[in-house]
Every structure is written in structure tokens, then in C-alpha cells.
Design a protein around this motif. Structure first.
Motif, short mmCIF file in Angstrom:
data_model
loop_
_atom_site.label_atom_id
_atom_site.label_comp_id
_atom_site.label_asym_id
_atom_site.label_seq_id
_atom_site.Cartn_x
_atom_site.Cartn_y
_atom_site.Cartn_z
N PRO A 254 0.83 -1.20 0.00
CA PRO A 254 0.00 0.00 0.00
C PRO A 254 0.86 1.26 0.00
CG PRO A 254 0.17 -0.85 2.24
CD PRO A 254 0.93 -1.80 1.34
N VAL A 255 0.40 2.26 -0.70
CA VAL A 255 1.01 3.59 -0.68
C VAL A 255 -0.05 4.53 -0.11
CG1 VAL A 255 2.03 5.44 -2.04
CG2 VAL A 255 2.42 3.06 -2.69
N VAL A 270 4.89 7.33 -6.52
CA VAL A 270 4.03 6.22 -6.94
C VAL A 270 4.42 5.74 -8.34
CG1 VAL A 270 1.67 5.59 -7.59
CG2 VAL A 270 2.09 6.87 -5.48
N ILE A 271 4.66 6.66 -9.25
CA ILE A 271 5.05 6.27 -10.61
C ILE A 271 6.33 5.43 -10.58
CG2 ILE A 271 5.93 7.14 -12.81
CD1 ILE A 271 2.95 7.46 -12.62
N GLY A 272 7.33 5.91 -9.85
CA GLY A 272 8.58 5.17 -9.77
C GLY A 272 8.44 3.85 -9.05
N GLY A 273 7.64 3.83 -7.99
CA GLY A 273 7.49 2.62 -7.20
C GLY A 273 6.61 1.57 -7.84
N ALA A 274 5.69 2.00 -8.69
CA ALA A 274 4.74 1.05 -9.28
C ALA A 274 5.16 0.53 -10.64
CB ALA A 274 3.36 1.71 -9.41
N PHE A 275 5.89 1.33 -11.42
CA PHE A 275 6.23 0.94 -12.78
C PHE A 275 7.65 0.41 -12.95
CE2 PHE A 275 2.86 4.17 -14.32
CZ PHE A 275 1.87 3.21 -14.18
N LEU A 276 8.45 0.48 -11.89
CA LEU A 276 9.79 -0.09 -11.96
C LEU A 276 9.73 -1.55 -12.37
CD1 LEU A 276 12.86 0.22 -11.27
CD2 LEU A 276 12.27 -0.64 -8.99
N ASN A 277 10.55 -1.92 -13.34
CA ASN A 277 10.60 -3.31 -13.83
C ASN A 277 9.23 -3.79 -14.30
OD1 ASN A 277 12.30 -5.55 -14.36
ND2 ASN A 277 11.52 -6.61 -12.55
N SER A 409 4.34 2.30 2.13
CA SER A 409 4.88 3.65 2.28
C SER A 409 3.79 4.60 2.72
CB SER A 409 5.53 4.14 0.98
OG SER A 409 4.59 4.33 -0.06
N VAL A 410 4.20 5.68 3.38
CA VAL A 410 3.31 6.71 3.89
C VAL A 410 3.83 8.06 3.42
CG1 VAL A 410 2.32 7.79 5.95
CG2 VAL A 410 2.78 5.32 5.93
N TRP A 411 2.91 8.86 2.93
CA TRP A 411 3.27 10.18 2.42
C TRP A 411 2.50 11.23 3.22
CZ3 TRP A 411 6.77 10.66 -1.74
CH2 TRP A 411 7.18 9.44 -2.28
N HIS A 435 9.47 5.53 -1.67
CA HIS A 435 8.98 4.17 -1.85
C HIS A 435 9.98 3.35 -2.65
CE1 HIS A 435 5.63 1.18 -1.83
NE2 HIS A 435 6.39 0.68 -2.80
N GLY A 436 10.43 2.26 -2.05
CA GLY A 436 11.21 1.27 -2.79
C GLY A 436 12.70 1.33 -2.62
N ALA A 437 13.22 2.29 -1.86
CA ALA A 437 14.68 2.37 -1.71
C ALA A 437 15.19 1.18 -0.90
CB ALA A 437 15.06 3.68 -1.02
N LEU A 438 16.28 0.58 -1.38
CA LEU A 438 16.89 -0.57 -0.71
C LEU A 438 18.38 -0.31 -0.53
CD1 LEU A 438 15.27 -3.50 -2.73
CD2 LEU A 438 14.68 -2.81 -0.41
N THR A 439 18.91 -0.82 0.57
CA THR A 439 20.34 -0.73 0.82
C THR A 439 20.82 -2.03 1.44
OG1 THR A 439 22.06 0.53 1.99
CG2 THR A 439 19.92 0.36 3.07
N SER A 440 22.03 -2.40 1.14
CA SER A 440 22.55 -3.69 1.61
C SER A 440 22.58 -3.79 3.12
CB SER A 440 23.96 -3.92 1.05
OG SER A 440 23.95 -3.96 -0.35
N GLU A 441 22.67 -2.65 3.81
CA GLU A 441 22.81 -2.67 5.26
C GLU A 441 21.49 -2.88 6.00
OE1 GLU A 441 26.18 -0.30 3.56
OE2 GLU A 441 24.02 -0.40 3.24
#
Length: 475
Positions: A254-255, A270-277, A409-411, A435-441
Motif C-alpha cells: 500500500p502507498v 508512486v510512478i517510480g514505485g509502481a512501474f519499476l521493472n 509507504s506513507v506520504w 517508496h522502494g529504496a533498498l540498501t545492503s545494510e
């Protein structure tokens, strides 16, 4: 080398003894672009034997030795980046820029993170909890790990699997998805140059191959990234032998957009988080919940931005996303669109693009209800659904009202509200104003039907270890 893509077992290329193969389909054209071997019991047995033999020595390797090996694999991937990008784009159709600019660099970073993490295991301090006795904790590798990866991020998911497993001193038998095996086979070739023979094996094949791997007596841990349905099947099979499980399954993120949010930033998020890949991401922000006060304006802007998204060939530099991965996924998504309820309103998209390949137009749908199929199911396509809410409590109820619990995510510009919502949302990750940021740590993993166990971070490394208590008399 054979034109048939082969297994990598014990550091060697091995074809299926019975000669079975499967076609590799380019999702851009729907035509065959390669051929892969399909393994059966003899190949699975050979891989398990190689992994078990390698475990006897790799488990004793010092953390420094494991670190060196993982750093060498990372360097090897970077050196073969162009070849890997060619292979993965051919089998997934994703934009080449996404592979070379984002995914391969993250894979290299993840391996380097686990190289360092291998030298930093943590546990309780040794102490005397009883008179005359000293206790301490050993963290040990589990053994042979059977791992199964999906087709949406073939190389990245393979790296997320082997990184913590090898760092902890385990050995691996990994099966990539049937439709996207080549980049994983290249990873196995790179790994074979840095590891003892048999420490990292890749076995190609179909669902029957996967069942043989999961049901084999040798693995002590089964790890799968895939659908909830697949995870349940694996859990049932593994339970017969009490194997440890590590499940990263489907999402339905959910966003939640409040009326005080930075609306242009939320739309872009939302555009970046929903349409990626092409939306084929377990964290895809495809289920948007918007405060009723800004709902209509938000949907109008979202539809405008979505309509401007470009789908196209991997080589197209301005392509935002490519096709769906396979014909079955295309049929499934078209079925969801065909079964839309009468109260649904399609603002843009809602159809296939062209009659060649597996392209879906960027889509925005409003007017939906919480019990609609397309809301409750993980879509895995470039489709966004939008629902209104009135209160903070209703937003949390709608967000949590699905079986999955991976990401959210919450906006909002209200910091206190953001903190309250982060506590209320029943998801393994909560992003605030992104929304969607990932890091190895940091860990990646969910709750409920999204499974259990963490990828990335030191938490993942711990998942691939077992805890042993040692107590010694001091008398």
C-alpha cells in the motif's frame, strides 16, 4: 562451449544426462532466443554431493578467507557486466540502463557488504551464568542451502541468496527460474573461480527440478523468493524433513497518501514505485490509498504522469520499462483486467500494447473496493489501483486488509502521523515519503503471506547460521 546453457556443478559445466532442454523466450518478441538444459535426479544428486563435499572444508574457512572469495566474486561480476546485461535483458526485456546503471552495481555492492559482514558475527558475551560454569555462544553455518530464485530480478535475487549463505560458511545449490537462467549461470562461473569446487552450484530446470531440490535429504535450509503459492508448496515439502525455511514471498504494497502530503512528490513516488521493472517487483507500490480530500486531483495527475510512461525495447534509452516476463504472466494480467468490476474506472491504459511480445500499457484504475480481486491480488504488472480513505484509522485498516505484508509507504508532512502509521502498518518495511529504496545494510522481508526470513543486512547473515550454546566447567 555448447549452445545449450548448462548447469554449473562442482565448478564444471554439466548437461542433463537425459538430454532434456527448454526454450528461452525473449519477452520482447515472444520468440525463442536460447536453449537451457533441464535437470533431473542425476544432476540434482551430483550438485548435492558436490555441495556436501565442499561444506566439509568451506565451513572451516576463516572469515577472512570468505571475505576474499566474496570480494573476488564481486569483482568478477563487475568485469562481466556487459555480458550479464546482454543475457538478462534478452530473457527479461528490461531496459539495459536498469541493468548496467542500477542492478549490477547493487549486486556488486551486496557481495561486498556480505564480504565485510562475514568478519563481524555477533552474539552474547561469554559469562558465568551458573557457579563454576562458563557459557558462550557459537554461530555456525547450517550446511548445504537449497535456494530457488524468481524471474523478475534473476541476478539480484541470486546474489541476495548466495551472499549471506557463503559468508556464513554454507554451501549452495541454487535453481534459477526456468525462463531466466543465464545471468545466474554466469554468476556460478564467476563464483567457481573464487570458491572451492562445489561450494556454489547452479542447477537449471523446471518445477519438477525444484521439487527434487526441495525434497532432497541433503539441504538443511530451503530458501525461496517467489509467489505465496510457491512458498506454501515449498513449506509443505520441507516440513516432512524439518528443514529450516527462509521465505521471501509475494507483496501487495500500500502507498498511503494523506491530504497534507507533498502531492507532486507523492505522484512521482508512486510512478517510480509502481512501474519499476514493469511492476514486476514484490515491493511495487501499485495499491494506492489517497485521502478523499485530494483523491480526485491526485488521480488526475497520476493518470497524466502514467500515460507519459514509455515501454519499449531494452536498447531504447528512453524506455521506462519493458514487457512482462512470460506468456503466462501476460495471460494472468489480461485476465485481471478483463474481470474488472463495473464500478472500476480505467483512467489510462488497461490493455496490451501491440501483438508481439508481452507488453502492457501503464494503467491507472480508480473506483475500486477493498474486496475486489485486483486489489487483493499481487498484480505484478504496470498497473496502479487507487482507493479513497477518510481517516487515519481507515487508511491503516485498508492498508492492512490484504494477506500480504512485505512493504508499504506513507506520504505526509506530519511527523507524528508518520510515526503512528509506521507502527500501525503490518509490513516488514515502511518507507516515509519515499517508496522502494533498498540498501545492503538494511533488512528486506515481510510478514503474513509474504513469508519470513530477511534478505540483505546482518539479519540475513544470521538467518544462515545456527546458534550453539557451549558450557565449560571452570572447576
Amino acid at each position: 562451449m555448447s549452445t545449450i546453457l548448462a548447469n554449473v556443478i562442482g565448478g564444471e559445466h554439466v548437461l542433463a544426462a537425459d538430454g532434456r532442454t527448454s526454450p528461452l523466450i525473449d519477452p520482447v518478441t515472444g520468440e525463442q532466443a536460447g536453449t537451457a538444459t533441464v535437470s533431473a535426479a542425476p544432476e540434482v544428486e551430483a550438485a548435492m554431493s558436490a555441495a556436501a563435499k565442499a561444506f566439509a572444508t568451506w565451513r572451516r574457512a576463516t572469515p577472512a578467507r570468505r571475505q576474499d572469495a566474496l570480494l573476488a566474486i564481486a569483482d568478477g561480476l563487475a568485469a562481466r557486466a556487459e555480458e550479464i546485461a546482454d543475457a538478462e535483458c534478452r530473457e527479461t526485456g528490461k531496459p539495459r540502463a536498469a541493468m548496467t546503471g542500477e542492478e549490477i552495481p547493487m549486486c556488486v555492492d551486496t557481495l561486498r557488504f556480505f564480504a565485510g559482514a562475514a568478519r563481524h558475527l555477533e552474539g552474547k558475551a561469554a559469562a558465568e551464568y551458573m557457579d563454576g560454569l562458563t557459557s558462550w555462544i557459537r554461530r555456525e553455518p547450517i550446511g548445504v542451502c537449497a535456494q530457488i530464485t524468481p524471474w523478475n530480478y534473476p541476478l539480484m535475487m541470486a546474489v541476495w541468496k548466495i551472499g549471506p549463505a557463503l559468508a556464513a560458511g554454507n554451501t549452495v545449490v541454487l535453481k534459477p527460474a526456468e525462463s531466466t537462467p543465464t545471468s545466474t549461470a554466469i554468476l556460478a562461473e564467476v563464483a567457481a573461480e573464487a570458491l572451492p569446487a562445489g561450494a556454489c552450484n547452479v542447477v537449471l530446470g523446471d518445477r519438477d527440478t525444484g521439487r527434487l531440490i526441495v525434497g532432497h535429504e541433503v539441504p538443511q535450509l530451503i530458501s525461496i523468493t517467489g509467489s505465496t503459492r510457491a512458498g506454501i508448496q515449498v513449506a509443505r515439502s520441507a516440513s516432512a524433513d524439518l528443514k529450516k525455511l527462509h521465505l521471501e514471498l509475494g507483496g501487495n504494497a500500500p502507498v498511503v497518501v494523506f491530504d497534507d502530503a507533498d502531492i507532486p512528490a507523492a505522484v512521482e513516488g508512486v510512478i517510480g514505485g509502481a512501474f519499476l521493472n514493469a511492476g514486476q517487483d514484490c515491493t511495487a507500490g501499485s495499491r494506492v490509498l489517497v485521502h478523499s480530500a485530494v483523491h480526485d486531483a491526485f488521480v488526475a495527475e497520476l493518470a497524466k504522469k502514467a500515460a507519459a510512461q514509455r515501454t519499449g525495447l531494452p536498447s531504447r534509452e528512453d524506455a521506462d520499462f519493458g514487457p512482462l516476463n512470460n506468456a503466462d504472466q501476460l495471460d494472468r494480467v489480461l485476465g485481471l483486467l478483463e474481470r474488472l468490476p463495473d464500478h472500476a474506472k480505467v483512467h489510462t491504459g488497461g490493455h496490451r500494447v501491440g501483438d508481439r511480445g508481452y507488453f502492457i500499457a501503464p494503467t491507472v484504475i480508480s473506483g475500486l473496493r477493498a474486496d475486489d480481486e485486483i486489489v487483493r491480488e499481487e498484480i505484478f504488472a504496470p498497473i496502479i489501483t487507487v482507493q479513497p480513505f477518510g481517516t487515519e484509522a481507515e487508511a491503516a485498516e485498508l492498508a492492512n486488509g490484504v494477506p500480504q505484508g512485505l512493504a508499504s509507504s506513507v506520504w505526509t508532512t506530519d511527523h507524528a502521523r508518520a510515526l503512528r502509521m509506521s507502527a500501525e502498518l503490518d509490513f516488514g518495511a515502511v518507507w516515509l515519503n519515499n517508496h522502494g529504496a533498498l540498501t545492503s545494510e538494511m533488512p528486506h522481508g515481510g510478514f503474513k503471506h509474504s513469508g519470513y526470513g530477511k534478505d540483505l543486512s546482518a539479519y540475513s547473515l544470521e538467518d544462515y547460521t545456527r546458534v550453539k550454546h557451549v558450557m565449560s566447567s571452570t572447576g
